[in-house]
Design an enzyme around this catalytic site. Sequence first.
Site, PDB file in Angstrom:
ATOM      1  N   SER A  33       0.915  -0.993  -0.308  1.00  0.00           N
ATOM      2  CA  SER A  33       0.043   0.009   0.081  1.00  0.00           C
ATOM      3  C   SER A  33       1.065   1.445   0.263  1.00  0.00           C
ATOM      4  CB  SER A  33      -0.824   0.042   1.377  1.00  0.00           C
ATOM      5  OG  SER A  33      -1.514   1.087   1.110  1.00  0.00           O
ATOM      6  N   ASP A  36     -10.704  -4.628  -4.648  1.00  0.00           N
ATOM      7  CA  ASP A  36      -9.125  -3.670  -3.660  1.00  0.00           C
ATOM      8  C   ASP A  36      -9.832  -2.349  -3.574  1.00  0.00           C
ATOM      9  OD1 ASP A  36      -8.015  -2.117  -2.047  1.00  0.00           O
ATOM     10  OD2 ASP A  36      -5.799  -2.829  -3.343  1.00  0.00           O
ATOM     11  N   HIS A  56      -7.843  -4.861   0.003  1.00  0.00           N
ATOM     12  CA  HIS A  56      -6.950  -4.790  -0.178  1.00  0.00           C
ATOM     13  C   HIS A  56      -5.751  -5.481   1.064  1.00  0.00           C
ATOM     14  CE1 HIS A  56      -4.112  -0.942   0.245  1.00  0.00           C
ATOM     15  NE2 HIS A  56      -3.811  -0.890   1.242  1.00  0.00           N
TER      16      HIS A  56
END
Length: 236
Positions: free
Chosen positions: A122, A177, A209
């Site tokens: 991320s 996601d 995610h």
Amino acid sequence: MAAPAALQRSVVSPAGRHTASLIFLHGSGDTGQGARTWIKQILNQDMAFQHIKVIYPTAPARPYTPMKGAFSTVWFDRYKISNDCPEHIESIDSMCQRLTDLINDEIKNGIAKNRILIGGFSMGGGMAMHLAYRFHQDLAGVFALSSFLNKDSSVYQALKRNQSVLPELFQCHGTADELVLYSWGEETNKMLKSLGVSASLHTFPNLNHELSRTEIEKLKTWIVKKLPVEAAKTNE
């Protein structure tokens, strides 16, 4: 003014002779130990190698605008979680300096710069792309898991002026996601390719995610390919 303290880090030592290093940057709000534990839970063991030291640093806590200024362990600030707004370049560049110190620590320990990989999950993957493609284009490679760069990223501006060979990018993204949209990651991949980066994009259907075992195993295979075991040196 005193220099900032070294970043806290959780380290997985290699089983044998240390000849390469991997720096894994956690996502926003996490810690180095947290990222290590998450991967360990997925694999049922540490992500460990015979010759590669794995370093999980922790971002210092700072006010984070998407959380209305609450303190969080983030690598940099964002005006919002979106790919179509300006980057918070001051906080990005400040952290690039802190992470450069970490890279230099490995070099002082005898590890060649082209034997160091950096990447993350991320925000950590976004941070790694800034660090490598703007300041350390002689690293072994970069990986970005569920990550993106803003549309007018300073990374793109730097690469437009670049004339050197660039580190390869290994990118993974879940197509389900809902926080960092797959389309953002895909756009980042296409843009980097257009600017001369050798970039692969591996997609994982139904993955939100998060990380998955299949993804981490694929990453490990790529890591060993980029950082192979060095042949033992012989005395002539």
